[in-house]
Design a protein around this motif. Structure first.
Motif, PDB file in Angstrom:
ATOM      1  N   LEU A  40       4.212 -60.356  15.903  1.00 47.30           N
ATOM      2  CA  LEU A  40       5.345 -59.444  15.744  1.00 47.30           C
ATOM      3  C   LEU A  40       6.107 -59.746  14.454  1.00 47.30           C
ATOM      4  CD1 LEU A  40       6.834 -59.226  19.357  1.00 47.30           C
ATOM      5  CD2 LEU A  40       6.216 -57.267  17.935  1.00 47.30           C
ATOM      6  N   ARG A  41       6.432 -61.026  14.276  1.00 44.34           N
ATOM      7  CA  ARG A  41       7.203 -61.419  13.094  1.00 44.34           C
ATOM      8  C   ARG A  41       6.414 -61.130  11.819  1.00 44.34           C
ATOM      9  NH1 ARG A  41       7.292 -65.751   9.792  1.00 44.34           N
ATOM     10  NH2 ARG A  41       9.283 -66.390   8.855  1.00 44.34           N
ATOM     11  N   GLU A  42       5.127 -61.532  11.801  1.00 40.52           N
ATOM     12  CA  GLU A  42       4.308 -61.327  10.614  1.00 40.52           C
ATOM     13  C   GLU A  42       4.167 -59.849  10.279  1.00 40.52           C
ATOM     14  OE1 GLU A  42       2.605 -63.631   8.467  1.00 40.52           O
ATOM     15  OE2 GLU A  42       4.110 -64.919   9.387  1.00 40.52           O
ATOM     16  N   LEU A  43       3.994 -59.018  11.295  1.00 39.07           N
ATOM     17  CA  LEU A  43       3.819 -57.593  11.072  1.00 39.07           C
ATOM     18  C   LEU A  43       5.090 -56.962  10.515  1.00 39.07           C
ATOM     19  CD1 LEU A  43       1.902 -55.233  11.251  1.00 39.07           C
ATOM     20  CD2 LEU A  43       2.551 -54.901  13.634  1.00 39.07           C
ATOM     21  N   LEU A  44       6.241 -57.331  11.070  1.00 36.05           N
ATOM     22  CA  LEU A  44       7.509 -56.778  10.582  1.00 36.05           C
ATOM     23  C   LEU A  44       7.762 -57.196   9.136  1.00 36.05           C
ATOM     24  CD1 LEU A  44       9.930 -57.178  13.624  1.00 36.05           C
ATOM     25  CD2 LEU A  44       9.125 -55.051  12.605  1.00 36.05           C
ATOM     26  N   LEU A  45       7.562 -58.484   8.812  1.00 35.92           N
ATOM     27  CA  LEU A  45       7.753 -58.957   7.444  1.00 35.92           C
ATOM     28  C   LEU A  45       6.806 -58.236   6.485  1.00 35.92           C
ATOM     29  CD1 LEU A  45       8.171 -62.824   7.939  1.00 35.92           C
ATOM     30  CD2 LEU A  45       9.938 -61.178   7.287  1.00 35.92           C
ATOM     31  N   HIS A  46       5.556 -58.071   6.923  1.00 33.75           N
ATOM     32  CA  HIS A  46       4.556 -57.390   6.102  1.00 33.75           C
ATOM     33  C   HIS A  46       4.973 -55.947   5.816  1.00 33.75           C
ATOM     34  CE1 HIS A  46       0.640 -55.900   4.763  1.00 33.75           C
ATOM     35  NE2 HIS A  46       0.706 -54.985   5.697  1.00 33.75           N
ATOM     36  N   LEU A  47       5.409 -55.240   6.844  1.00 36.40           N
ATOM     37  CA  LEU A  47       5.792 -53.836   6.683  1.00 36.40           C
ATOM     38  C   LEU A  47       7.000 -53.691   5.762  1.00 36.40           C
ATOM     39  CD1 LEU A  47       5.389 -52.525  10.352  1.00 36.40           C
ATOM     40  CD2 LEU A  47       3.771 -52.412   8.468  1.00 36.40           C
ATOM     41  N   LEU A  48       7.955 -54.596   5.884  1.00 37.95           N
ATOM     42  CA  LEU A  48       9.142 -54.547   5.024  1.00 37.95           C
ATOM     43  C   LEU A  48       8.787 -54.881   3.576  1.00 37.95           C
ATOM     44  CD1 LEU A  48      11.707 -56.261   7.426  1.00 37.95           C
ATOM     45  CD2 LEU A  48      11.801 -53.878   6.633  1.00 37.95           C
ATOM     46  N   GLU A  49       7.959 -55.919   3.378  1.00 36.92           N
ATOM     47  CA  GLU A  49       7.586 -56.334   2.021  1.00 36.92           C
ATOM     48  C   GLU A  49       6.736 -55.277   1.323  1.00 36.92           C
ATOM     49  OE1 GLU A  49       5.636 -60.019   2.633  1.00 36.92           O
ATOM     50  OE2 GLU A  49       7.501 -61.162   2.978  1.00 36.92           O
TER      51      GLU A  49
ATOM     52  N   ILE B 292      -2.862 -55.110   7.754  1.00 39.20           N
ATOM     53  CA  ILE B 292      -2.768 -56.345   8.533  1.00 39.20           C
ATOM     54  C   ILE B 292      -2.148 -57.425   7.657  1.00 39.20           C
ATOM     55  CG2 ILE B 292      -4.066 -58.041   9.876  1.00 39.20           C
ATOM     56  CD1 ILE B 292      -6.331 -55.826   9.849  1.00 39.20           C
ATOM     57  N   PRO B 293      -1.057 -58.056   8.095  1.00 35.24           N
ATOM     58  CA  PRO B 293      -0.439 -59.119   7.300  1.00 35.24           C
ATOM     59  C   PRO B 293      -1.382 -60.299   7.121  1.00 35.24           C
ATOM     60  CG  PRO B 293       0.518 -59.019   9.497  1.00 35.24           C
ATOM     61  CD  PRO B 293      -0.344 -57.812   9.356  1.00 35.24           C
ATOM     62  N   GLU B 294      -1.323 -60.947   5.959  1.00 37.43           N
ATOM     63  CA  GLU B 294      -2.242 -62.028   5.631  1.00 37.43           C
ATOM     64  C   GLU B 294      -2.131 -63.192   6.615  1.00 37.43           C
ATOM     65  OE1 GLU B 294      -5.348 -63.812   3.874  1.00 37.43           O
ATOM     66  OE2 GLU B 294      -4.603 -61.775   3.543  1.00 37.43           O
ATOM     67  N   GLY B 295      -0.893 -63.521   7.018  1.00 34.80           N
ATOM     68  CA  GLY B 295      -0.707 -64.631   7.953  1.00 34.80           C
ATOM     69  C   GLY B 295      -1.423 -64.387   9.263  1.00 34.80           C
TER      70      GLY B 295
ATOM     71  N   ARG C 279      -3.938 -62.278   9.706  1.00 34.40           N
ATOM     72  CA  ARG C 279      -5.380 -62.225   9.426  1.00 34.40           C
ATOM     73  C   ARG C 279      -5.982 -63.634   9.427  1.00 34.40           C
ATOM     74  NH1 ARG C 279      -8.308 -58.354   6.615  1.00 34.40           N
ATOM     75  NH2 ARG C 279      -6.389 -57.374   5.894  1.00 34.40           N
ATOM     76  N   GLN C 280      -5.282 -64.585   8.828  1.00 28.90           N
ATOM     77  CA  GLN C 280      -5.796 -65.960   8.768  1.00 28.90           C
ATOM     78  C   GLN C 280      -5.900 -66.577  10.158  1.00 28.90           C
ATOM     79  OE1 GLN C 280      -3.050 -67.840   6.110  1.00 28.90           O
ATOM     80  NE2 GLN C 280      -4.014 -67.034   4.269  1.00 28.90           N
ATOM     81  N   VAL C 281      -4.878 -66.351  10.986  1.00 30.81           N
ATOM     82  CA  VAL C 281      -4.895 -66.887  12.345  1.00 30.81           C
ATOM     83  C   VAL C 281      -6.054 -66.284  13.139  1.00 30.81           C
ATOM     84  CG1 VAL C 281      -3.654 -66.948  14.544  1.00 30.81           C
ATOM     85  CG2 VAL C 281      -2.432 -67.402  12.415  1.00 30.81           C
ATOM     86  N   ILE C 282      -6.239 -64.974  13.007  1.00 32.25           N
ATOM     87  CA  ILE C 282      -7.303 -64.283  13.743  1.00 32.25           C
ATOM     88  C   ILE C 282      -8.684 -64.775  13.310  1.00 32.25           C
ATOM     89  CG2 ILE C 282      -8.439 -62.042  14.053  1.00 32.25           C
ATOM     90  CD1 ILE C 282      -5.569 -60.813  13.954  1.00 32.25           C
ATOM     91  N   TRP C 283      -8.902 -64.900  11.999  1.00 28.28           N
ATOM     92  CA  TRP C 283     -10.219 -65.344  11.537  1.00 28.28           C
ATOM     93  C   TRP C 283     -10.485 -66.795  11.880  1.00 28.28           C
ATOM     94  CZ3 TRP C 283     -14.397 -62.951  10.947  1.00 28.28           C
ATOM     95  CH2 TRP C 283     -14.428 -61.643  10.489  1.00 28.28           C
TER      96      TRP C 283
END
Length: 270
Positions: A118-127, A149-152, A154-158
């Motif tokens: 949630l946090r990563e997605l919101l930061l990504h969308l704002l940036e 998809i926010p990079e943070g 993506r890294q966790v998922i991969w």
């Protein structure tokens, strides 16, 4: 270490928090077991946190947890993703105004209520400028798929996907071509997996909590839509086109004379 903790506990009750135990080395886990054996004699509470999706039967922490349950009194508290109501509360606290129900629904479905996502997605969308404030309210002109998809995340998922077998990745990548829930038998056929290979791959994906059951025997879904989008985005456009074509052809072969939802799904793939 034990003597230091017991000395502190004589002055006042003590809480020892051990975070990210899934990254703990062997010596730390031995220390945890040693401390746990003497807790009833001292005013000490040990609180350990770990991500169960990081564990498997070969992980050192998995063996330590089993030993702790046999040796001492342990209480396990499982945490799931935030509910839709909690996501609404969190987003409104950040935005300081009411958030549209359809936006909350999309964000919850995308992240599964995972606070980190949630946090990563919101930061990504704002940036990225894909989420804006108009009259003090969050607005977006983009669909969830277009937001990226926010990079943070993506890294966790991969990092989670990297522990799976090649066959499991093939099954999951093929399933990413479906808009939501997918049929296991159809997806395994398109992925060119033998039945035994496909079942083993499915077991691994379920154990890693990448996939979840739906209540229908042959139908599964991703635990987080972000996982599906991550796998799909890793395909180049030519592979995406061929994946949808293979899925459409296999659906046509299986659903000959299809009507209703089956026909719509085939049309969407084409």
């Amino acid at each position: 270490m034990a003597q230091v903790l017991w000395t502190f506990a004589e002055r006042a009750p003590l809480v020892l928090v051990l975070d990210d135990l899934h990254w703990a080395d062997g010596a730390t886990l031995v220390l945890l077991r040693h401390l746990a054996r003497f807790l009833t004699r001292h005013r000490v509470l040990i609180l350990g946190a770990y991500r169960d999706v990081e564990l498997n039967s070969q992980h050192p922490l998995d063996d330590t947890l089993a030993q702790l349950r046999r040796e001492v009194e342990v209480e396990r508290i499982a945490l799931s993703g935030l509910s839709r109501e909690s996501v609404t509360e969190l987003l409104e606290a950040i935005a300081r105004h009411e958030v549209a129900a359809n936006f909350v629904e999309a964000i919850t479905a995308e992240t599964g209520g995972n606070p980190f996502f949630l946090r990563e997605l919101l930061l990504h969308l704002l940036e990225e400028g894909k989420l804006e404030r108009e009259a003090g309210r969050f607005t977006s002109r983009f669909s969830i798929e277009e937001m990226g998809i926010p990079e943070g995340a993506r890294q966790v998922i991969w990092r989670r996907l990297a522990r799976l077998s090649e066959e499991a990745i093939r099954l999951l990548t093929t399933a990413s071509g479906c808009a939501g829930a997918f049929r296991f038998d159809l997806t395994a056929a398109v992925a060119d997996l033998k039945e035994g290979e496909a079942l083993d791959a499915l077991d691994a994906a379920l154990a890693a909590q990448i996939l979840r059951t739906t209540g229908e025997a042959e139908v599964y879904d991703f635990t987080h839509a972000l996982i599906r989008h991550t796998l799909y985005a890793d395909l180049n456009p030519s592979r995406q086109v061929r994946l949808h074509r293979r899925l459409a052809e296999e659906m046509e072969r299986r659903y000959s004379g299809a009507a209703g939802e089956d026909a719509l799904e085939i049309a969407q793939q084409w």
